[in-house]
Motif scaffolding. Structure first.
Motif, PDB file in Angstrom:
ATOM      1  N   THR A   1     109.128 100.561 -16.985  1.00 57.71           N
ATOM      2  CA  THR A   1     108.502  99.243 -16.820  1.00 57.71           C
ATOM      3  C   THR A   1     108.217  98.596 -18.163  1.00 57.71           C
ATOM      4  N   LEU A   2     107.669  99.380 -19.089  1.00 57.88           N
ATOM      5  CA  LEU A   2     107.342  98.828 -20.403  1.00 57.88           C
ATOM      6  C   LEU A   2     108.595  98.426 -21.172  1.00 57.88           C
ATOM      7  N   VAL A   3     109.658  99.237 -21.057  1.00 57.45           N
ATOM      8  CA  VAL A   3     110.907  98.904 -21.751  1.00 57.45           C
ATOM      9  C   VAL A   3     111.488  97.610 -21.189  1.00 57.45           C
ATOM     10  N   MET A   4     111.534  97.503 -19.859  1.00 54.72           N
ATOM     11  CA  MET A   4     112.077  96.301 -19.240  1.00 54.72           C
ATOM     12  C   MET A   4     111.205  95.077 -19.536  1.00 54.72           C
ATOM     13  N   TYR A   5     109.899  95.268 -19.525  1.00 54.65           N
ATOM     14  CA  TYR A   5     108.989  94.164 -19.829  1.00 54.65           C
ATOM     15  C   TYR A   5     109.158  93.718 -21.281  1.00 54.65           C
ATOM     16  N   SER A   6     109.325  94.697 -22.193  1.00 52.52           N
ATOM     17  CA  SER A   6     109.513  94.370 -23.613  1.00 52.52           C
ATOM     18  C   SER A   6     110.822  93.622 -23.831  1.00 52.52           C
TER      19      SER A   6
END
Length: 573
Positions: A518-523
């Protein structure tokens, strides 16, 4: 005074004349009205009037210019902070349920997780495509294959039995036992004696392999004779030579007993290979026992010289490298030629694919059921389908679900067959990869994941409806998603190696892998490396403004539409 009288006289004359010319209002004549409506309209005159009015009300949209800041401010209206937060909180919360389901073995074989069920049901409508997305996350695949490995390992055990020697003496030996396979001795004494004899050749003394400079003797008798003593046939000597397994038998058996591409004879051959046998003194061998060289140095380092520590660690690395190489060689050979191994691999893959097919059938029924329940909560049971009674509403809803499943049965069956084939090969590849060991396993997995990504990228590159920016963004996110999926598998393995164990290792790995993804995609979405997000927003704004323009034009046209018919005589010239 005379002037005033004359003016008054004139006014009276005017009033009289006005009263004389005045006429009473005429009543409505129905026949005249009908005749009026039946007369032909002057269409040319009406179009001319409308055209003149339109020109007066028209807007030159090309003359309207706004600054980039105004556009960006307008774009902020399309950003929802709540949606961004939900995009993080929702997956994390679902991952907690996913981890609990995996840890309790609920739906894992069927490829069902809370996230998958929720996403399938949330995006469903009766107008959407009937097929089910057969893709299963990599962590679930890994756990399913881990169960297959553990099942085989449970059928394989290293047990102690009593063996009668040729001279009639009893001795206890370790054997490797597996259902539907040969029972073999763990230690091949003949192989060990051969290595020992080859090492000493025709001499009775040689250098200790683990302690350079230290002299050891071929047997206990020679060791006692070197001390000028006579051996009594029973006593042991610290300098007597013994053969040690660099990687202990227990370690190799535990590592390979669940390997689906190896038989018991293969495991025996690997652990008794010359590359894993070292001639050392009884003193060191007795201290080392079932420890690896690294564990031995760590535990008994105070009793070893620096040279012995370095040699032990070096020999341990050599043994591991040689053992991994031999294991991979045996795996490839058995996958190509051994029918028993091939049957085991394909059988597990087919079983896993069958379980997934059951999961897809469940999703087929879950989606319309979720849709109806959701619609009942939002719109009401009766009001949502314009029914007059509860019975009528429920009948309509059940019939709608039934009709959907029946009308799409053929398409769903075809999709299930295709997904079964995909699942079969996916699980077969996963099973084969887990049979390899060492660095080769990591290389093979990297190649496999690269191939998976390539097959996903090809349709993106062929899509002519997408721009180069959209393709680049999609490919970047595919690669990032695959990398984080592999990281989830690595996290689960790392937690197990740290001693956390199941079920907590699975729950924690599920949460951490989801948070990472989630954090990678959000970033990536925030960074917007290819500028796709901004361009898409501008496109959405352009669509919104164009829609507003059309609505305004329609309103103007509606204003200009005549409310009644006009005749030639009614239109002023």
């Amino acid at each position: 005074m005379s002037d005033r009288l004359s003016r008054l006289k004139k006014r009276k004359q005017i009033l009289k004349q006005a009263e004389k010319n005045a006429k009473k209002p005429r009543l409505v004549d129905v026949d005249a009205v009908n005749q009026f409506l039946a007369e032909e309209c002057d269409s040319e005159r009406i179009d001319s009037i409308k055209s003149n009015v339109q020109n007066n009300f028209s807007i030159d949209w090309d003359q309207i210019k706004v600054s980039e800041k105004e556009v960006d401010d307008f774009m902020e209206q399309f950003n929802s902070k709540e949606a961004a937060i939900d995009g993080i909180i929702e997956p994390v919360f679902l991952s907690l349920i996913d981890g609990s389901m995996r840890a309790c073995k609920i739906g894992t074989k069927q490829g069902l997780t809370a996230s998958r069920i929720y996403n399938e049901c949330k995006c469903f409508s009766y107008d959407s495509e009937a097929g089910v997305d057969g893709r299963v996350d990599r962590l679930t695949e890994h756990l399913v294959e881990s169960d297959n490995i553990n099942n085989l390992a449970d059928k394989t055990s290293r047990v102690t039995i009593t063996k009668l020697s040729r001279n009639g003496n009893e001795s206890k030996v370790k054997v490797l036992v597996r259902e539907d396979d040969k029972t073999v001795l763990v230690r091949k004494q003949g192989q060990m004696d051969t290595v020992k004899s080859k090492y000493f050749e025709e001499s009775t003394s040689a250098q200790d392999e683990f302690s350079p400079g230290k002299i050891i003797h071929e047997n206990r008798k020679a060791a006692f004779e070197n001390d000028g003593k006579e051996w009594n046939g029973r006593d042991v000597h610290d300098d007597a030579a013994e053969v040690d397994h660099g990687i202990p038998c227990a370690v190799i058996c535990d590592e390979l007993k669940g390997n689906k591409a190896l038989n018991t004879e293969d495991i025996q051959a690997i652990l008794n290979d010359e590359s894993n046998l070292f001639v050392t003194s009884r003193r060191l061998n007795n201290m080392k026992r079932a420890m690896t060289n690294e564990e031995f140095v760590k535990k008994h380092g105070d009793k070893l010289t620096e040279t012995e520590k370095q040699v032990l660690l070096e020999k341990g690395r050599e043994a591991r490298k040689a053992t991994d190489s031999l294991t991979n060689k045996k795996v490839v050979e058995n996958l190509r030629k051994d029918r028993k191994v091939q049957k085991r691999m394909t059988g597990d893959a087919a079983t896993a694919a069958g379980h997934r097919a059951v999961g897809e059938v469940l999703i087929v029924f879950m989606r319309p059921l979720y849709y109806e329940l959701s619609d009942c909560c939002k719109e009401g049971i009766e009001r949502g389908v314009d029914a007059s009674s509860f019975k009528e509403a429920m009948s309509y809803r059940f019939n709608r679900m039934k009709k959907y499943i029946e009308s799409n049965a053929k398409e769903l069956a075809q999709g299930s067959v295709l997904n079964f084939i995909k699942s079969f090969f996916s699980m077969l590849i996963e099973g084969i990869l887990n049979c390899f060991v060492g660095i080769f396993k990591h290389i093979a997995r990297a190649i496999s994941e690269g191939t998976r990504i390539l097959f996903q990228i090809i349709p993106v590159l062929k899509d002519k409806t997408k721009s180069a920016v959209e393709k680049g963004d999609a490919i970047l996110k595919l690669v990032a998603f695959s990398a984080t999926a592999l990281a989830g598998i690595g996290i689960e393995s790392m937690l197990n190696s740290m001693g956390l164990g199941e079920p907590w290792s699975i729950i924690v790995a599920s949460i951490l892998s989801t948070v990472l993804t989630t954090l990678v995609m959000y970033s990536l979405d925030k960074i917007d490396l290819f500028g796709l997000k901004k361009s898409m927003r501008r496109a959405r704004i352009s669509e919104a403004l164009e829609l507003m323009r059309k609505e305004t034009d329609d309103q103007i046209k509606n204003i200009l539409e005549p409310g009644h018919r006009l005749r030639k005589c009614d239109v002023p010239t």
